[in-house]
Design a protein around this motif. Structure first.
Motif, PDB file in Angstrom:
ATOM      1  N   ALA A 123      51.822  37.149  37.096  1.00 27.00           N
ATOM      2  CA  ALA A 123      52.496  37.961  36.075  1.00 27.00           C
ATOM      3  C   ALA A 123      51.501  38.437  35.021  1.00 27.00           C
ATOM      4  O   ALA A 123      51.553  39.594  34.567  1.00 27.00           O
ATOM      5  N   ALA A 124      50.586  37.554  34.639  1.00 22.95           N
ATOM      6  CA  ALA A 124      49.557  37.939  33.667  1.00 22.95           C
ATOM      7  C   ALA A 124      48.643  39.019  34.246  1.00 22.95           C
ATOM      8  O   ALA A 124      48.218  39.943  33.535  1.00 22.95           O
ATOM      9  N   TYR A 125      48.350  38.921  35.549  1.00 24.38           N
ATOM     10  CA  TYR A 125      47.541  39.948  36.231  1.00 24.38           C
ATOM     11  C   TYR A 125      48.242  41.306  36.161  1.00 24.38           C
ATOM     12  O   TYR A 125      47.621  42.331  35.827  1.00 24.38           O
ATOM     13  N   ILE A 126      49.546  41.307  36.447  1.00 18.61           N
ATOM     14  CA  ILE A 126      50.306  42.569  36.406  1.00 18.61           C
ATOM     15  C   ILE A 126      50.310  43.153  34.996  1.00 18.61           C
ATOM     16  O   ILE A 126      50.115  44.364  34.801  1.00 18.61           O
ATOM     17  N   GLU A 127      50.527  42.279  33.997  1.00 15.55           N
ATOM     18  CA  GLU A 127      50.551  42.747  32.607  1.00 15.55           C
ATOM     19  C   GLU A 127      49.193  43.302  32.188  1.00 15.55           C
ATOM     20  O   GLU A 127      49.103  44.298  31.468  1.00 15.55           O
ATOM     21  N   THR A 128      48.122  42.651  32.640  1.00 19.16           N
ATOM     22  CA  THR A 128      46.766  43.104  32.287  1.00 19.16           C
ATOM     23  C   THR A 128      46.483  44.485  32.865  1.00 19.16           C
ATOM     24  O   THR A 128      45.939  45.364  32.183  1.00 19.16           O
ATOM     25  N   PRO A 139      44.340  47.642  43.177  1.00 18.09           N
ATOM     26  CA  PRO A 139      45.065  46.584  42.465  1.00 18.09           C
ATOM     27  C   PRO A 139      46.472  46.354  42.997  1.00 18.09           C
ATOM     28  O   PRO A 139      46.988  45.242  42.912  1.00 18.09           O
ATOM     29  N   GLU A 140      47.122  47.396  43.549  1.00 21.97           N
ATOM     30  CA  GLU A 140      48.460  47.204  44.119  1.00 21.97           C
ATOM     31  C   GLU A 140      48.390  46.293  45.345  1.00 21.97           C
ATOM     32  O   GLU A 140      49.202  45.380  45.512  1.00 21.97           O
ATOM     33  N   ALA A 141      47.417  46.540  46.210  1.00 23.17           N
ATOM     34  CA  ALA A 141      47.257  45.708  47.403  1.00 23.17           C
ATOM     35  C   ALA A 141      46.924  44.268  47.012  1.00 23.17           C
ATOM     36  O   ALA A 141      47.414  43.311  47.635  1.00 23.17           O
ATOM     37  N   LEU A 142      46.101  44.108  45.982  1.00 26.95           N
ATOM     38  CA  LEU A 142      45.746  42.761  45.533  1.00 26.95           C
ATOM     39  C   LEU A 142      46.978  42.037  44.994  1.00 26.95           C
ATOM     40  O   LEU A 142      47.183  40.850  45.275  1.00 26.95           O
ATOM     41  N   ILE A 159      39.117  39.475  37.371  1.00 27.04           N
ATOM     42  CA  ILE A 159      38.525  40.773  37.731  1.00 27.04           C
ATOM     43  C   ILE A 159      39.448  41.943  37.399  1.00 27.04           C
ATOM     44  O   ILE A 159      39.046  43.106  37.563  1.00 27.04           O
ATOM     45  N   ALA A 160      40.670  41.661  36.919  1.00 29.75           N
ATOM     46  CA  ALA A 160      41.624  42.741  36.629  1.00 29.75           C
ATOM     47  C   ALA A 160      41.051  43.816  35.710  1.00 29.75           C
ATOM     48  O   ALA A 160      41.210  45.024  35.986  1.00 29.75           O
ATOM     49  N   PRO A 161      40.360  43.455  34.604  1.00 27.53           N
ATOM     50  CA  PRO A 161      39.791  44.515  33.750  1.00 27.53           C
ATOM     51  C   PRO A 161      38.759  45.380  34.466  1.00 27.53           C
ATOM     52  O   PRO A 161      38.608  46.570  34.154  1.00 27.53           O
ATOM     53  N   LEU A 162      38.057  44.788  35.450  1.00 27.22           N
ATOM     54  CA  LEU A 162      37.040  45.552  36.184  1.00 27.22           C
ATOM     55  C   LEU A 162      37.680  46.519  37.180  1.00 27.22           C
ATOM     56  O   LEU A 162      37.111  47.574  37.474  1.00 27.22           O
ATOM     57  N   LEU A 163      38.862  46.144  37.708  1.00 30.50           N
ATOM     58  CA  LEU A 163      39.528  47.003  38.691  1.00 30.50           C
ATOM     59  C   LEU A 163      39.980  48.322  38.086  1.00 30.50           C
ATOM     60  O   LEU A 163      40.077  49.333  38.783  1.00 30.50           O
ATOM     61  N   VAL A 164      40.262  48.308  36.785  1.00 20.62           N
ATOM     62  CA  VAL A 164      40.760  49.527  36.137  1.00 20.62           C
ATOM     63  C   VAL A 164      39.793  50.003  35.054  1.00 20.62           C
ATOM     64  O   VAL A 164      40.127  50.850  34.241  1.00 20.62           O
ATOM     65  N   GLY A 165      38.578  49.421  35.043  1.00 21.66           N
ATOM     66  CA  GLY A 165      37.627  49.725  33.972  1.00 21.66           C
ATOM     67  C   GLY A 165      36.960  51.065  34.167  1.00 21.66           C
ATOM     68  O   GLY A 165      36.839  51.628  35.218  1.00 21.66           O
TER      69      GLY A 165
END
Length: 678
Positions: free
Chosen positions: A480-485, A589-592, A672-678
Motif C-alpha cells: 500500500a505504501a508502494y502504491i501511495e508513493t 510500476p504497474e507490473a511490479l 526503488i519506487a522513487p527511481l521508477l518514476v524519477g
C-alpha cells in the motif's frame, strides 16, 4: 512532539540493557562439568562457526547492495539506513543465538538438580533475551533513523532502506539456518532412528550435534531476523502511508497542529508501549512458572496483548487521534491471538492424533493425512487476515483505509518481545533435552526436558503461524505504501486487474513462492543426502561407534551442513532482491505492483500449508514416541518418522522462507519506487 521522538530509541537502549541483565542471571546458574560441558561447548562452537561464515557471505552481498543503492539514489541517506537495518537485524539474531547456547545446558542441569519449574524459568529467560533484543533493536535503529530523517520530507523515504537491510539479513538467516538445521535433522533421524534403531539425540549418532546446532542457527537466529523484519516493516509502511495521506483524511483522523507528524509517529509509540507490555508478560510467565508450562506461557502472551490494547487506547487518546484507529490496533492484536490458537489446534490437537493413526497403514497415509491437515489449516487464519484488512480499512475515512491496515499490523507485532520469547524458548528446551540424552543424565531428567520440549514444539508452531500472519499484513501495508508513493508522482496510478501489465505481474508474482520453495526443498534434500552418506560411513568405518566405545566425528557433519547452507542460500536471496528491480524497470510500476499482489497471496497460502503440515507431522511422531500406537521402534513409529522428515523442511526451511520472501520483494519495491518514476 519533538521530545517524544526520543522515547523509542531510549526504550530500545533500556530493553537491550535488560536483555543483558537477564543473560547475566542465566549465566549464574551452573553449566555442569565433564561430558555435559563438552557437549554444550561443541553446540556453542558449531553455532558460532556457522554464524561467522554466514555473516561473511552476507557482508559481501550487503556491501554490493549498499554500493548499488548509493549509485541509484546519488546520496548517502538510503544506503546508511540499509546498513543500519542490516546491522540491527544481524545483531539481534547473533545475540539471541549466542545467549541461547548458554541457556540450553543450564536448563538441562536445572532439570537434573532443581526440577521442572527452575528449568522452565531458565529456558524461558533464554528465549526472552531473543525477544527483548528483537524489539529493542527495532526501536533503537528505526527510532534513531526517524529522529535523523523523519522530520525532513526530502529524506523521510530513506527510512525504507532500513527495512530493506533488515529483510535481506532475514532471508539469508532464515534460509541458510533452515537448510543447515533440516539437513542435519533429516540425516540424523533417517539413519539413526529408522536404519540403526537408536534413540533421538543418541550420542553415538554423528549428526546429533549438528542437529542441535541447527536448532539455534535456524529456529533462534533465523526466526529472530524473520520477526524483526516484519516488526520493522509494519512500522515503516505505516509511517510511509501517513506521510503520503491526503490532508483532508489526516484532519479527520487527528486534531492539532502536528496531525501528519502525529500519525507518522504513532507506530513507533505503539511499539514502545508494546515493549513495556512484553516485559510485564515475561515477568508474569516467571511468576506462573511453577504451574503448568503451557498455561504459564499462554497467560504471559495473552496478558501482554490485553495490556497492549489498554496502553494503545491511552496513547491514542493522548495524541487526540480518532477512536477508530484504536479499534484497528485491537483488530490486529486479536487477530494474532486467533491465528496462534488455530495453529495450536492443528499442530497439537485432534488432527495430530489422526495423522499418527494413519501410520497404522504405512507412511503413505501419514503423508496424505498431513498434507490434508496443512491445507485445511489455511482457512481460518486467512479468513482472520481478510477480516483484519476489511475491518481496519472500513473503520477509517475514505483515503485512509490502508493506514488502518498498517496500524493493524503494528498492533499484531507490537508485543513481539513476548511472542519471540515463547518461540525462542522452544529450541532452548529442545537443546536441553538433546544434551540430557547425550550426557546420559537419566530418565527423570529426560522426562522433565521432554515435557518442556513438547510445550516448545507447540509454541514454535504458534510462532510460525503468527509470523506468517504478521508478515502478510506487514507486506500488504508495504505494498500500500508502494502504491501511495507512486501515486504521488503519477496521477491516476492504480492496480486494475483489467490492465494487462498488472495481470502479467500477478502471474509472475505467483511463480516466486513455488520456485523458492523448490530451491530450498532441493537444498535440504541434497544436503541431507550428503549427511546420510557421512553418518552411514562413520557407523561402518569407525570401530565400536554403534557399541558406544568410540566417539563420532561430529565436526564433519557440522561442516557438511554449514557448507550446504552457505552454497544454497544465495540464489533465493538474489531472486527476492533483484526480481522487483528487473520487473519494475523492465516492464513498469504497474507490473511490479501486480507481481507483489500475486506473490503475497501465494506466499501466505503456501507458508501456512507447509508450516502447519510440518508441525503436525512432527507432533504426530512425538505422540507415537510417548508410547501410543506401539511406541518407539514400531512400524507406526517408522511411518511417523518418515512424515516428520518430509515435514522438517516444510516447517523450518521452505515455509518460513515464504513470509520473508514477500516482505523482501515488497520493501525492495518500496525503496526503488522513487527511481521508477524519477
Amino acid at each position: 512532539m519533538s521530545d517524544l521522538l526520543y522515547i523509542p530509541p531510549v526504550l530500545g537502549v533500556a530493553g537491550i540493557i535488560l536483555a543483558f541483565i537477564i543473560f547475566a542471571l542465566v549465566k549464574k546458574n551452573p553449566a555442569g562439568e565433564g561430558k555435559i560441558k563438552q557437549i554444550a561447548d561443541a553446540i556453542h562452537l558449531g553455532a558460532m562457526v556457522f554464524m561467522r561464515r554466514e555473516y561473511t557471505v552476507l557482508f559481501i552481498f550487503a556491501a554490493v547492495l549498499t554500493v548499488l543503492l548509493y549509485i541509484g539514489f546519488g546520496s548517502w541517506h538510503t544506503p546508511l539506513a540499509f546498513v543500519v537495518g542490516a546491522l540491527c537485524s544481524a545483531s539481534a539474531g547473533y545475540i539471541g543465538m549466542y545467549t541461547a547456547t548458554f541457556a540450553n545446558v543450564r536448563t538441562t542441569v536445572a532439570a537434573n538438580q532443581k526440577g521442572a519449574s527452575e528449568a522452565l524459568s531458565i529456558a524461558f529467560f533464554g528465549g526472552s533475551i531473543m525477544g527483548l533484543t528483537v524489539a529493542s533493536m527495532g526501536l533503537l535503529g528505526l527510532g534513531g533513523l526517524y529522529l535523523l530523517f523523519g522530520a525532513n520530507p526530502e529524506h523521510a523515504e530513506a527510512i525504507h532502506g532500513f527495512g530493506m537491510g533488515a529483510s535481506t539479513v532475514a532471508l539469508f538467516s532464515r534460509v541458510g539456518g533452515g537448510i543447515f538445521t533440516k539437513s542435519a535433522d533429516v540425516g540424523a533421524d533417517l539413519v539413526g532412528k529408522v536404519e540403526a534403531g537408536i534413540p533421538e539425540d543418541d550420542p553415538r549418532n554423528p549428526g546429533v550435534i549438528a542437529d542441535n546446532v541447527g536448532d539455534n542457527v535456524g529456529d533462534i537466529a533465523g526466526m529472530g531476523s524473520d520477526i524483526f523484519e516484519s516488526y520493522c516493516g509494519s512500522m515503516i509502511a505505516t509511517i510511509a502511508i501517513a506521510s503520503t495521506m491526503a490532508s483532508s483524511s489526516v484532519a479527520i483522523m487527528a486534531s492539532g497542529a502536528e496531525t501528519a507528524e502525529t500519525l507518522m509517529f504513532l507506530p513507533l509509540a505503539l511499539a514502545s508501549v508494546g515493549l513495556i507490555c512484553s516485559v510485564i508478560g515475561i515477568l508474569v510467565v516467571k511468576v506462573f512458572s511453577g504451574s503448568d508450562p503451557a498455561k504459564a506461557l499462554r497467560i504471559g502472551t495473552i496478558g501482554s496483548t490485553l495490556l497492549l490494547m489498554l496502553a494503545a487506547y491511552l496513547v491514542i487518546q493522548y495524541f487526540g487521534i480518532h477512536f477508530n484507529v484504536w479499534l484497528c490496533v485491537v483488530a490486529g492484536a486479536a487477530g494474532g491471538i486467533i491465528i496462534g490458537l488455530v495453529t495450536e489446534y492443528y499442530t497439537g490437537g485432534k488432527p495430530v492424533r489422526d495423522i499418527a493413526r494413519g501410520g497404522e497403514t504405512g507412511p503413505a497415509t501419514v503423508m496424505i493425512a498431513g498434507l490434508a491437515v496443512g491445507m485445511q489449516s489455511v482457512v481460518i487464519p486467512v479468513l482472520t487476515i481478510a477480516a483484519i484488512i476489511f475491518i481496519s480499512s472500513s473503520l477509517l475515512p475514505e483515503g485512509a483505509g490502508v493506514y488502518g491496515v498498517g496500524i493493524g499490523a503494528v498492533g499484531m507485532l507490537a508485543t513481539v518481545g513476548i511472542t519471540m520469547a515463547i518461540d525462542a524458548y522452544g529450541p532452548v528446551a529442545d537443546n536441553a533435552g538433546g544434551i540430557a540424552e547425550m550426557a546420559e543424565m537419566g530418565e527423570e531428567t529426560r522426562a522433565i526436558t521432554d515435557g518442556l520440549d513438547e510445550v516448545g514444539n507447540t509454541t514454535a508452531a504458534i510462532g510460525k503461524g503468527f509470523a506468517i500472519g504478521a508478515a502478510g499484513l506487514a507486506a500488504l501495508a508495504i505494498i500500500a505504501a508502494y502504491i501511495e508513493t507512486i501515486s504521488r508522482k503519477v496521477e491516476g496510478f492504480a492496480l486494475n486487474i483489467s490492465n494487462p501489465e498488472v495481470l502479467t505481474g500477478m502471474f509472475l508474482g505467483g511463480i516466486f513462492p513455488f520456485l523458492v520453495s523448490a530451491i530450498t526443498m532441493r537444498a535440504v534434500g541434497d544436503a541431507a543426502f550428503d549427511m546420510i552418506k557421512e553418518i552411514r560411513r562413520q557407523f561402518k568405518e569407525i570401530p565400536g561407534l554403534l557399541e558406544g566405545t568410540a566417539e563420532p566425528d561430529n565436526a564433519r557433519c557440522v561442516d557438511i551442513a554449514t557448507t550446504a547452507a552457505l552454497k544454497r542460500m544465495v540464489l533465493p536471496g538474489a531472486l527476492a532482491v533483484f526480481a522487483p528491480v528487473v520487473v519494475g524497470f523492465g516492464i513498469g510500476p504497474e507490473a511490479l505492483g501486480g507481481m507483489l499482489g500475486g506473490a503475497l497471496v501465494s506466499c501466505v497460502l503456501l507458508a501456512l500449508t507447509m508450516a502447519n503440515a510440518g508441525g503436525a507431522w512432527d507432533n504426530a511422531k512425538k505422540y507415537v514416541e510417548k508410547g501410543n500406537l506401539g511406541g518407539k521402534g514400531s512400524d507406526v513409529h517408522k511411518a511417523a518418522v518418515v512424515g516428520d522428515t518430509v515435514g522438517d523442511p516444510f516447517k523450518d526451511t521452505s515455509g518460513p522462507a515464504m513470509n520473508i520472501l514477500i516482505n523482501v520483494m515488497a520493501i525492495v519495491s518500496l525503496v526503488i519506487a522513487p527511481l521508477l518514476v524519477g
